[in-house]
Write a protein that holds these residues in place. Sequence first.
Motif, PDB file in Angstrom:
ATOM      1  N   THR A 108       9.289 -81.085  18.084  1.00  0.00           N
ATOM      2  CA  THR A 108       8.469 -81.214  18.993  1.00  0.00           C
ATOM      3  C   THR A 108       7.249 -80.162  19.172  1.00  0.00           C
ATOM      4  O   THR A 108       7.784 -78.904  18.844  1.00  0.00           O
ATOM      5  CB  THR A 108       9.163 -81.058  20.519  1.00  0.00           C
ATOM      6  OG1 THR A 108      10.347 -82.112  20.280  1.00  0.00           O
ATOM      7  CG2 THR A 108       8.209 -81.630  21.672  1.00  0.00           C
ATOM      8  N   ALA A 109       6.076 -80.737  19.145  1.00  0.00           N
ATOM      9  CA  ALA A 109       5.073 -79.680  19.237  1.00  0.00           C
ATOM     10  C   ALA A 109       4.249 -80.153  20.335  1.00  0.00           C
ATOM     11  O   ALA A 109       4.255 -81.018  20.903  1.00  0.00           O
ATOM     12  CB  ALA A 109       4.319 -79.780  17.965  1.00  0.00           C
ATOM     13  N   GLY A 110       3.321 -78.992  20.731  1.00  0.00           N
ATOM     14  CA  GLY A 110       2.493 -79.221  21.940  1.00  0.00           C
ATOM     15  C   GLY A 110       0.819 -79.583  21.544  1.00  0.00           C
ATOM     16  O   GLY A 110       0.513 -79.125  20.340  1.00  0.00           O
ATOM     17  N   LEU A 111       0.232 -80.389  22.456  1.00  0.00           N
ATOM     18  CA  LEU A 111      -1.351 -80.769  22.319  1.00  0.00           C
ATOM     19  C   LEU A 111      -2.010 -79.863  22.979  1.00  0.00           C
ATOM     20  O   LEU A 111      -3.441 -79.905  22.932  1.00  0.00           O
ATOM     21  CB  LEU A 111      -1.695 -82.185  22.467  1.00  0.00           C
ATOM     22  CG  LEU A 111      -1.092 -83.109  21.319  1.00  0.00           C
ATOM     23  CD1 LEU A 111      -1.099 -84.442  22.069  1.00  0.00           C
ATOM     24  CD2 LEU A 111      -2.215 -82.885  20.363  1.00  0.00           C
ATOM     25  N   ALA A 112      -1.585 -78.978  23.880  1.00  0.00           N
ATOM     26  CA  ALA A 112      -2.385 -78.178  24.665  1.00  0.00           C
ATOM     27  C   ALA A 112      -3.397 -77.173  24.137  1.00  0.00           C
ATOM     28  O   ALA A 112      -2.752 -76.320  23.242  1.00  0.00           O
ATOM     29  CB  ALA A 112      -1.490 -77.486  25.795  1.00  0.00           C
ATOM     30  N   MET A 132       5.204 -71.779  17.041  1.00  0.00           N
ATOM     31  CA  MET A 132       4.743 -72.201  15.603  1.00  0.00           C
ATOM     32  C   MET A 132       5.677 -73.303  15.331  1.00  0.00           C
ATOM     33  O   MET A 132       6.015 -73.536  13.967  1.00  0.00           O
ATOM     34  CB  MET A 132       5.195 -71.107  14.927  1.00  0.00           C
ATOM     35  CG  MET A 132       4.293 -69.582  15.034  1.00  0.00           C
ATOM     36  SD  MET A 132       2.478 -69.859  14.778  1.00  0.00           S
ATOM     37  CE  MET A 132       2.638 -70.068  12.916  1.00  0.00           C
ATOM     38  N   SER A 133       5.974 -74.181  16.162  1.00  0.00           N
ATOM     39  CA  SER A 133       6.899 -75.288  15.666  1.00  0.00           C
ATOM     40  C   SER A 133       6.593 -76.043  14.676  1.00  0.00           C
ATOM     41  O   SER A 133       7.150 -76.442  13.604  1.00  0.00           O
ATOM     42  CB  SER A 133       6.992 -76.294  17.178  1.00  0.00           C
ATOM     43  OG  SER A 133       7.596 -75.509  18.227  1.00  0.00           O
ATOM     44  N   GLU A 134       5.234 -76.604  14.712  1.00  0.00           N
ATOM     45  CA  GLU A 134       4.617 -77.652  13.799  1.00  0.00           C
ATOM     46  C   GLU A 134       4.454 -77.015  12.512  1.00  0.00           C
ATOM     47  O   GLU A 134       4.844 -77.248  11.529  1.00  0.00           O
ATOM     48  CB  GLU A 134       3.365 -78.367  14.375  1.00  0.00           C
ATOM     49  CG  GLU A 134       2.793 -78.930  13.223  1.00  0.00           C
ATOM     50  CD  GLU A 134       1.546 -79.768  13.900  1.00  0.00           C
ATOM     51  OE1 GLU A 134       0.693 -80.374  13.190  1.00  0.00           O
ATOM     52  OE2 GLU A 134       1.443 -79.982  15.199  1.00  0.00           O
ATOM     53  N   LEU A 152       3.515 -83.493  21.808  1.00  0.00           N
ATOM     54  CA  LEU A 152       3.292 -83.874  23.181  1.00  0.00           C
ATOM     55  C   LEU A 152       2.210 -83.230  24.135  1.00  0.00           C
ATOM     56  O   LEU A 152       1.991 -82.308  23.703  1.00  0.00           O
ATOM     57  CB  LEU A 152       4.694 -83.742  23.915  1.00  0.00           C
ATOM     58  CG  LEU A 152       5.926 -84.223  23.334  1.00  0.00           C
ATOM     59  CD1 LEU A 152       7.027 -83.991  24.086  1.00  0.00           C
ATOM     60  CD2 LEU A 152       5.714 -86.014  23.591  1.00  0.00           C
ATOM     61  N   PRO A 153       1.573 -84.194  24.871  1.00  0.00           N
ATOM     62  CA  PRO A 153       0.493 -83.429  25.673  1.00  0.00           C
ATOM     63  C   PRO A 153       1.090 -82.612  26.976  1.00  0.00           C
ATOM     64  O   PRO A 153       2.131 -82.409  26.940  1.00  0.00           O
ATOM     65  CB  PRO A 153      -0.111 -84.877  26.354  1.00  0.00           C
ATOM     66  CG  PRO A 153       1.004 -85.711  26.391  1.00  0.00           C
ATOM     67  CD  PRO A 153       1.981 -85.483  25.320  1.00  0.00           C
TER      68      PRO A 153
END
Length: 304
Positions: A108-112, A132-134, A152-153
């Motif tokens: 899981t990574a973020g889009l913010a 640094m997940s992605e 995820l947003p």
Amino acid sequence: MRVFVTGATGFVGSAIVQELLGAGHQVLGLARSEAAAQALVAAGAEVHRGTLDDLDSLQRGVAATEGVIHTAFVHDFSAYAAAGETDRRAIEAMGAALMGTERPFLVTAGLAGFALNRLATEEDNPAPLPRMSETTALHLAAQGVRVSVVRLPPSVHDAGDRGFVPTLIDVARQTGVAAYVGEGNNRWPAVHRLDAARLFRLALEQGAIGARYHGVADEGIPMRDIAAVIGRQLQLPVVSKSVEEAPAHFNWMAQFVGLDAPASSARTQQQLNWHPSHPSLLEDLAGGSYFTQQETGEAANTPS
């Protein structure tokens, strides 16, 4: 498939567990407390005791299963860099246990703050953030691990949300106004957590190595529209705050409230035949459930 899920009792992770079980998969959920273990058993999942910084335990969970979904993250914005480092080490440890296998691994990574002031797509490269997940996942993909990323947003919404939007509601209650920054034209993407859960299952079953998928239903909701619903529900005035006023008003949320970060999921929907069908963020807010929850004072769920 028997699937190891971290964050299995969290807001998103618990929905993923139900989605997987409903589709006939088995789930081994990471639990760091007795309460989390009991919740997993009640949900119909198996329990694996451990924490994100117990790397041996994580690798044992991976070894006991045929696929991995990593959703856990320590949402402590006072020590965000340290949380990002914990996440990186956990991903690397699980990836090492998957090296040389064909077992799928979802991170899981973020889009913010991902692609500011334009529509982000799945082809965009990761943002240079402490989380640094992605980047870690894509490094593993280059080494042959069958890993893919679900971005995820800022708002993954549904009853029980303890994330950014409930924090905005708490700020409005505390200050007596529902506010946005500047003209409020900046946009936030959003997705219902049940739609997100289905995306995780589809990506687990069909995902390609190194692929990036966007869990986005609402491409971009103007912040002033979010503030307007909050003001209407709480019967508070809706006001604009300048960039200079934002830190004092929103506290740590100021760095997110002014972001213009719309995102598309067109490619994800086409590749995985994923089509969001649950209520939008504004519909969820208008339904009122967000305003009957207790004030959280927290940014998001911590991993279980």
